[in-house]
Design an enzyme around this catalytic site. Structure first.
Site, mmCIF file in Angstrom:
data_model
loop_
_atom_site.group_PDB
_atom_site.id
_atom_site.type_symbol
_atom_site.label_atom_id
_atom_site.label_comp_id
_atom_site.label_asym_id
_atom_site.label_seq_id
_atom_site.Cartn_x
_atom_site.Cartn_y
_atom_site.Cartn_z
ATOM 1 N N GLN A 73 1.634 2.350 9.376
ATOM 2 C CA GLN A 73 1.807 0.910 9.207
ATOM 3 C C GLN A 73 1.023 0.097 10.232
ATOM 4 O O GLN A 73 0.795 -1.088 10.021
ATOM 5 C CB GLN A 73 3.287 0.531 9.287
ATOM 6 C CG GLN A 73 4.090 1.047 8.109
ATOM 7 C CD GLN A 73 5.527 0.608 8.224
ATOM 8 O OE1 GLN A 73 6.324 1.257 8.884
ATOM 9 N NE2 GLN A 73 5.833 -0.518 7.608
ATOM 10 N N HIS A 127 6.732 6.953 4.625
ATOM 11 C CA HIS A 127 5.454 6.402 5.081
ATOM 12 C C HIS A 127 4.502 7.517 5.521
ATOM 13 O O HIS A 127 3.289 7.415 5.321
ATOM 14 C CB HIS A 127 5.651 5.432 6.246
ATOM 15 C CG HIS A 127 6.003 4.054 5.823
ATOM 16 N ND1 HIS A 127 5.176 3.263 5.056
ATOM 17 C CD2 HIS A 127 7.111 3.303 6.070
ATOM 18 C CE1 HIS A 127 5.745 2.095 4.846
ATOM 19 N NE2 HIS A 127 6.925 2.093 5.446
ATOM 20 N N HIS A 156 13.112 6.153 4.685
ATOM 21 C CA HIS A 156 12.087 5.132 4.494
ATOM 22 C C HIS A 156 10.871 5.426 5.376
ATOM 23 O O HIS A 156 9.734 5.429 4.895
ATOM 24 C CB HIS A 156 12.677 3.753 4.834
ATOM 25 C CG HIS A 156 11.723 2.624 4.667
ATOM 26 N ND1 HIS A 156 11.830 1.709 3.652
ATOM 27 C CD2 HIS A 156 10.639 2.248 5.384
ATOM 28 C CE1 HIS A 156 10.846 0.825 3.747
ATOM 29 N NE2 HIS A 156 10.111 1.126 4.808
ATOM 30 N N GLU A 157 11.097 5.687 6.649
ATOM 31 C CA GLU A 157 9.986 5.931 7.573
ATOM 32 C C GLU A 157 9.295 7.268 7.285
ATOM 33 O O GLU A 157 8.068 7.366 7.360
ATOM 34 C CB GLU A 157 10.463 5.864 9.028
ATOM 35 C CG GLU A 157 11.043 4.531 9.435
ATOM 36 C CD GLU A 157 10.174 3.326 9.105
ATOM 37 O OE1 GLU A 157 8.925 3.438 9.173
ATOM 38 O OE2 GLU A 157 10.730 2.275 8.758
ATOM 39 N N GLY A 165 12.508 0.130 11.817
ATOM 40 C CA GLY A 165 11.669 1.310 11.853
ATOM 41 C C GLY A 165 10.223 0.905 11.668
ATOM 42 O O GLY A 165 9.935 -0.156 11.099
ATOM 43 N N CYS A 203 10.272 -3.811 3.734
ATOM 44 C CA CYS A 203 9.243 -3.025 4.398
ATOM 45 C C CYS A 203 8.264 -3.970 5.074
ATOM 46 O O CYS A 203 7.826 -4.949 4.465
ATOM 47 C CB CYS A 203 8.515 -2.144 3.394
ATOM 48 S SG CYS A 203 7.224 -1.117 4.125
ATOM 49 N N LEU A 204 7.924 -3.678 6.302
ATOM 50 C CA LEU A 204 6.989 -4.520 7.040
ATOM 51 C C LEU A 204 5.584 -4.476 6.448
ATOM 52 O O LEU A 204 4.776 -5.356 6.724
ATOM 53 C CB LEU A 204 6.968 -4.109 8.517
ATOM 54 C CG LEU A 204 8.306 -4.269 9.243
ATOM 55 C CD1 LEU A 204 8.204 -3.720 10.659
ATOM 56 C CD2 LEU A 204 8.777 -5.708 9.239
#
Length: 188
Positions: free
Chosen positions: A51, A145, A141-142, A46, A99-100
């Protein structure tokens, strides 16, 4: 299409509520294509617009489940409903997330096992997805963000303490830090 730099925790766009998508045009569709390419190159399951430094309520996701079914899509202006959070102890493997925007970190995170996502795709078409398990986790999670919340903000001790200690040691937590998949040598 191009691979975009991914901002690291501390970049202001990651820590505030994102603005709604108001125009479903070619510019948005190019951003979505770039986000998919970036997510796949990272690799991730994702990626939210904040991000990649964009102040938009938009995320992409792509994950293949144990039966080989690919779940891939775009969520613009999403609404997310979740079932109650489990109260059982977290499993260090089953409940681990990364997480990226906090590359290389993985910690168990409490998430609901079920979620309902209502959103629009890159053309503005509304849809709904009912998800369980890992896909429900990806959506939560997304979606976080888009509200300025990173998974490290949701960690429970002792994992919260460990994550914040690593973030401080790596000198993250300030604006201007990013990495680019395929360019920077970073363990996402």
């Amino acid at each position: 299409m191009s691979i975009l730099p991914i901002v690291i925790t501390g970049e202001p766009v990651l820590h505030r509520i994102a603005a709604p998508v108001t125009e479903f045009n070619d510019e948005l569709r190019v951003l979505v294509a770039d986000m998919f390419e970036t997510m796949d190159a990272a690799p991730g399951v994702g990626l939210a617009a904040p991000q990649v430094g964009r102040d938009l309520r938009l995320f992409v996701y792509g994950w293949t489940d144990e039966q080989g079914v690919e779940h891939r899509g775009v969520a613009a202006n999403p609404t997310l409903w979740i079932a109650s959070l489990p109260i059982a102890d977290l499993d260090d493997d089953e409940d681990a997330e990364g997480c990226l925007s906090a590359p290389g970190l993985r910690f168990p995170t409490r998430r609901s096992q079920r979620a309902v996502l209502q959103a629009q795709d890159q053309h503005g078409t509304a849809y709904e997805v009912r998800a369980e398990g890992w896909l429900a986790r990806i959506f939560q999670h997304e979606y976080d963000h888009l509200d300025g919340v990173l998974y490290v903000d949701r960690l429970e001790d002792p994992h919260a303490y460990a994550a914040h200690k690593i973030i401080k040691k790596r000198k993250w937590g300030k604006p201007g830090l990013a990495w680019t998949p395929g360019v920077d040598d970073i363990d996402a």
